[in-house]
Design an enzyme around this catalytic site. Structure first.
Site, PDB file in Angstrom:
ATOM      1  N   HIS A  32       0.838  -1.193   0.000  1.00  0.00           N
ATOM      2  CA  HIS A  32       0.000   0.000   0.000  1.00  0.00           C
ATOM      3  C   HIS A  32       0.874   1.246   0.000  1.00  0.00           C
ATOM      4  CE1 HIS A  32      -2.212  -3.349   1.767  1.00  0.00           C
ATOM      5  NE2 HIS A  32      -3.328  -2.778   1.364  1.00  0.00           N
ATOM      6  N   HIS A 489     -27.437 -16.961  23.876  1.00  0.00           N
ATOM      7  CA  HIS A 489     -26.330 -16.728  24.801  1.00  0.00           C
ATOM      8  C   HIS A 489     -25.509 -17.980  25.086  1.00  0.00           C
ATOM      9  CE1 HIS A 489     -28.548 -13.059  25.347  1.00  0.00           C
ATOM     10  NE2 HIS A 489     -27.829 -12.635  26.359  1.00  0.00           N
TER      11      HIS A 489
END
Lengths: 692, 692
Positions: A32, A489
């Site tokens: 990059h 959960h």
């Protein structure tokens, strides 16, 4: 406030950083170039004027911390120029196998590079948002250690944390969580430079990121500054950072407008984001910058000289600090001994003796409660423990009675010397912050939520493991045993997810001694994070368990000779396995039981030991109230949950899924009959053709 | 703007909701009474005056959508009062095994409850932040379908989405991501009520959540309203919602100050958050409210009557809508046919014929490229595909050429009829939004990022699977094959994590036909999400692969009689296994190769078929460039990565880890020798004592 004095070499140094970043990426043909080229000016101003580091001693404790959250080649270029042990050849080996310059800065991982690499990055970046959270953690650590150790006239711990971040990081939820908490905590030692270049991979940020970032950070309670010309207005950059340093009760975000890939023909477009520049583009750029167009990896002498001066300044600062530390040792010998111990990472002598030990006659307790007892015993002897929970303190049982909250004193709710962090419902931010806290040094962070919601923080847990951050997760309510909250959960896939992550110790203790063993090993493992998977429901103490045995990761809980069956289990199901074994024994089917609280640690034991625990001769049945995935590595047959759990009182949920002593005895008999019918010798699943 | 007309029954109805919520939680001895008691007024005003729903037909397509993001008993109480098929006995069975009223609202999961439960919740809530993201997705879906199907005079799709949310949800990063995108997308059809009760589990929000929420949502581009007395100022509540409905180009956040557990002796404290109220407290509360103190689960006739009226209004609204739809069918027969088809969820006839088919002589391509080719073929025949990427469009290859962006027309970048969403770097938000899009109906969402960063969205993926949302993840760069970015981006534990999640199809196709098969099955699986794990690097087309065979999840790629070895593999490593087999065959070691692109689908095949693929008689070696965890279910020996990957050109990384045809041939030989030495018959690992 000081002001910016220009130097002749400033522009050439900035151009050099830009050209080097372009060269590095082009040589690798991967990377990059845009962001380092755009951020070269702020990097240069920060390092040349404001940053306190000593390249000759990357580990100087009071150095300023730098995090490149949008992790890229900029870090390597700077380290080289500053005189860290990173040669031009290392830059040329960017993104090549086994180089010191991997695709993104890694705090270190495999192949012994762990320590070797630690100067390159003390936090790993690249996965967006993590570095931002790490920066908040570094600032928390500084504030905490300053409050604990600084004395009037002895500001031994007073560094700043600088974070460079881009649009990508700011879009990530983990950043929002960490930023909101940093504002609440009034971390004046945290300075974030936002590279506002309007470009991400999908093009102009107008396609998806049009929020008002300044207003958002104001809403979090940050100071927000901006520099409109980050490409060349060096005094403005300097002034913004200098002003940020003066604000003592708010973190600062500096919005810096830059041009991505500055100097390239494609500057300001996503064409320079993640692809190398073409050769003619680089040549034109160098010519424009007054650098020799035909030379790659070129650093003008003026730049090397200027950066050598930075190193000298850092060395002198460290020398002053060492002198101050020396005076401190005379005036505050006890504090000095403690500070240096904590910096070294050594635990106090005999701390293990504070670990609770249990007898099988002790009352049954939930392992989350056993964890609380362990923490309560350990806190006085291990002041480096800095705990916290993502808004589940009363469920996770992680706050030691009498401990003070880590809070800005102005809130009246605690102070920075406090050892308990209220993270809010911010699991991912919590994980990234904890990584930063550990990276600072001198602190062992523990954090907490329900096991199921550690998954929200998977990105941060992964980087704990990759970077070797000793973070301890207190992960309670770890199965269908949580009962009524139901499948939303109840973890199913969570254990195997983390058991499969390299360099992560996932513990699922079955009782009191196993819980103590988990803490023992977790606290001794300086470069390995641990997840302690703990029950909501009560668990009896096993007859055979000891801290020593459990610390091997696996051991025999119930031994018999010439067994017909071995049941291997973990956590809350071990006592159910023992119950099943008793029933089978009563029917003449001799059954052993093995507890395997930590696969990662068990796998490290000598093969001989492992084969004595999970031995050949009889079939092995695994039992766990979770997905059976992965258990076939240790067993011939696997019992567990076929899919999701269910909402209801936990005993009923266990019954529904047949995880009871009597049903497992039935299943065990099936297994024994099956292998009898099959005939032939039964070989341990640990006997393999090769080892990886 | 209309105004609020008080009714005599308003107060008694609100009190009834409060008392019922308290009763429900106390009977279960588990749950969260505080939030429903605090939000009773807004729930009552919304449903009694503003919400368009027909309890007699929960699936009416143009109904207003309601999401209780802080999922709790309030949802059940409302459904019962409104006359949905939820009896008082169902309320009494709250949080009991196999009831219709589990701990948190579940869109449905196991045991055939999927359809049965779908009226209770079309999205699953409880895990914080998910419902908020779902709400954004529901609003996206409405905006999209309205743009595609509405005609002048035919506003067939014009519902609102209402979300109730609390402090917990707003602290979560997934909410920040979704909220920022909702602002960018200018979703005027989204109205969020924020229950600002200052309480979370750790106590007063002052301990961790002190940001300025109003300012934060303004920064995202939302309209922000507030109601200072949400406990009793019904006209103000009404006016806020009515005003929100008028704002057509911004989502609205209504900050509603409420008292958690209103009426309880502990109101306004965290004592009423997650624990049942005591009996005397409930009695006193009922007395205060003018309800009979000694009666539990009591609903006054006036309340039932008032709620019956709501139902009648809804039925009448639906009848009007049906009449409009009928007219539409006459004026726009083609659009009508398409709309009703999409509402029904039926795919068009013969759509499968658009799937690309490959011959082994076709050029090698990356499976991400093969995915792009498939999407390009499918998009014209499946207009229900609504794609997007988390800022990796050019890497994920997910944007079909010529497709229009889903954008507010005012941006000039697209329109709401567009089929490509720019999600920004917001993986978790993207996942939650996609769940909401699917829950709306008429759309099949696909989303994209690197496989490694699907982990950031694990919380949303889990709820896709639990709720049966058909979301397709295009997860590219799925191994060390991504090369240079290195270990921070290379998945290791990711595949086994998602392979262990119930009701999730994780595909790792090896070539063109397998990629088409993955799309075939993913698109036909209306209640199962899929992750397509795709390579960055080119893969040759296999000789034996067909869509039909791959659609079974596993099949023989290279068949021989009387083999000495079977190699089972997936994705990019299958062709390496084929190469190894050729080498072994040449040395006289007859080797079969099996491709297992999807464990979930393979496991559903008849045992006879599975045993024909992974048959007894010779050892089976698995090969994958990931963690070996889980593969022992299908193989005797496992080859893979021992820990993290490495940064470098991908071929070199494969070599480093020995994942090459020649090294696997060596390993294969070791396996064959080992089993020869061991002696005795080799039985398929699929032959088990019992099935779960």
């Amino acid at each position: 406030m000081s002001s910016f004095t220009p130097a002749q070499s400033d522009n050439v140094s900035i151009s050099t950083i830009r050209a080097l970043a372009a060269d590095v990426v082009t040589k690798a043909n991967s990377g990059h170039p845009g962001a380092p080229m755009g951020m070269a000016p702020v990097a240069h101003v920060l390092y040349s004027r404001l940053m306190n580091v000593n390249p000759k001693n990357p580990k100087w404790f009071n150095r300023d911390r730098f995090v490149l959250s949008n992790g890229c080649a900029l870090q390597y270029v700077l380290l080289h120029l500053l005189g860290y042990k990173l040669s031009m050849d290392d830059l040329k080996a960017f993104r090549q196998l086994d180089s010191l310059t991997p695709g993104h800065p890694e705090a270190g991982h495999t192949d012994g590079k762990l320590e070797h690499n630690s100067f390159i990055a003390f936090v790993t970046t690249g996965p967006l948002g993590q570095g931002f959270g790490n920066g908040v953690g570094l600032a928390v650590a500084q504030a905490h250690l300053a409050a604990v150790f600084n004395k009037p006239g002895f500001d031994l711990i007073d560094n700043f944390t600088y974070v460079f971040t881009g649009d990508g990081c700011l879009m990530e939820g983990v950043t929002s969580e960490a930023a909101s908490l940093a504002g609440h905590l009034q971390l004046g030692n945290l300075i974030v430079v936002y590279d506002d270049n309007h470009i991400s991979i999908d093009g102009d940020t107008a396609v998806a990121f049009t929020e008002n970032v300044e207003q958002r950070f104001l809403s979090y309670g940050w100071q927000v500054l901006h520099v409109d010309n980050g490409d060349s207005d060096l005094p403005a950059i300097y002034n913004a950072i200098a002003k940020a340093k003066l604000e003592k009760s708010k973190p600062t975000l500096i919005r810096l407008r830059t041009t991505i890939g500055f100097g390239s023909k494609q500057q300001g477009t996503h064409g320079v984001h993640g692809s190398p520049l073409k050769a003619d583009d680089i040549q034109a750029l160098k010519t424009k910058f007054g650098l020799p167009a035909d030379r790659s990896f070129y650093v003008p002498p003026a730049t090397y000289e200027a950066y050598a001066e930075i190193g000298k300044r850092g060395a002198s600062l460290e020398a002053q600090w060492e002198a101050l530390l020396d005076k401190y040792s005379q005036k505050y010998p006890k504090e000095h001994a403690e500070l240096t111990r904590r910096i070294s990472g050594e635990l106090p002598t005999n701390w293990e003796q504070s670990l609770p030990i249990y007898k099988s006659t002790d009352a049954a307790q939930a392992s989350r409660k056993l964890s609380e007892i362990a923490l309560t015993s350990l806190a006085p002897v291990l002041p480096e423990l800095l705990g916290g929970s993502a808004d589940l303190t009363s469920s996770n049982l992680t706050k030691v009675k009498g401990s003070v909250d880590f809070q800005p004193p102005s809130t009246g709710l605690g102070n920075y010397a406090g050892t308990y962090i209220r993270y809010g419902v911010r699991e991912h931010g919590m994980g990234a912050i904890a990584n930063g806290i550990h990276a600072y040094g001198g602190i062992i962070p523990y954090v907490a939520t329900f096991l199921n919601f550690v998954s929200y923080a998977a990105g941060a847990v992964r980087l704990s493991a990759l970077s070797g951050h000793q973070v301890i997760w207190v992960a309670t309510h770890d199965s269908i045993g949580l009962g009524e909250d139901g499948p939303t959960h109840q973890p199913i896939e969570t254990a195997i997810h983390f058991r499969s992550m390299p360099n992560l110790a996932f513990w699922r203790p079955a009782d009191g001694n196993e819980t103590s063993a988990a803490y023992l090993v977790a606290l001794k493992s300086k470069r390995t994070p641990s997840i302690l998977s703990l029950s909501r429901q009560n668990l009896p103490n096993l007859e055979a368990s000891t801290i020593e045995k459990a610390a091997k990761g696996g051991y025999v809980v119930h031994e018999v000779d010439n067994e017909a069956l071995t049941i291997v289990s973990a956590g809350s199901e071990v006592s159910i396995a023992v119950e099943a074994a008793a029933k089978l024994d009563a029917e003449g089917i001799k059954t052993r039981v093995v507890s395997l609280p930590c696969w990662f640690v068990f796998d490290k034991q000598p093969q001989e030991y492992r084969l004595s625990v999970l031995r050949s001769g009889a079939p092995i049945l695994s039992l766990e109230a979770l997905s059976t995935a992965g258990w076939s590595k240790y067993s011939h047959e696997q019992y567990g949950l076929p899919a999701w759990g269910a909402s209801g009182p936990y005993q009923k949920v266990y019954e529904k899924f047949g995880i009871t002593g009597s049903n497992i005895a039935v299943v065990g008999k099936q297994v024994v009959d099956f292998y009898k019918q099959k005939g032939g010798p039964v070989v341990s699943p640990l006997v393999k053709a090769f080892a990886l």
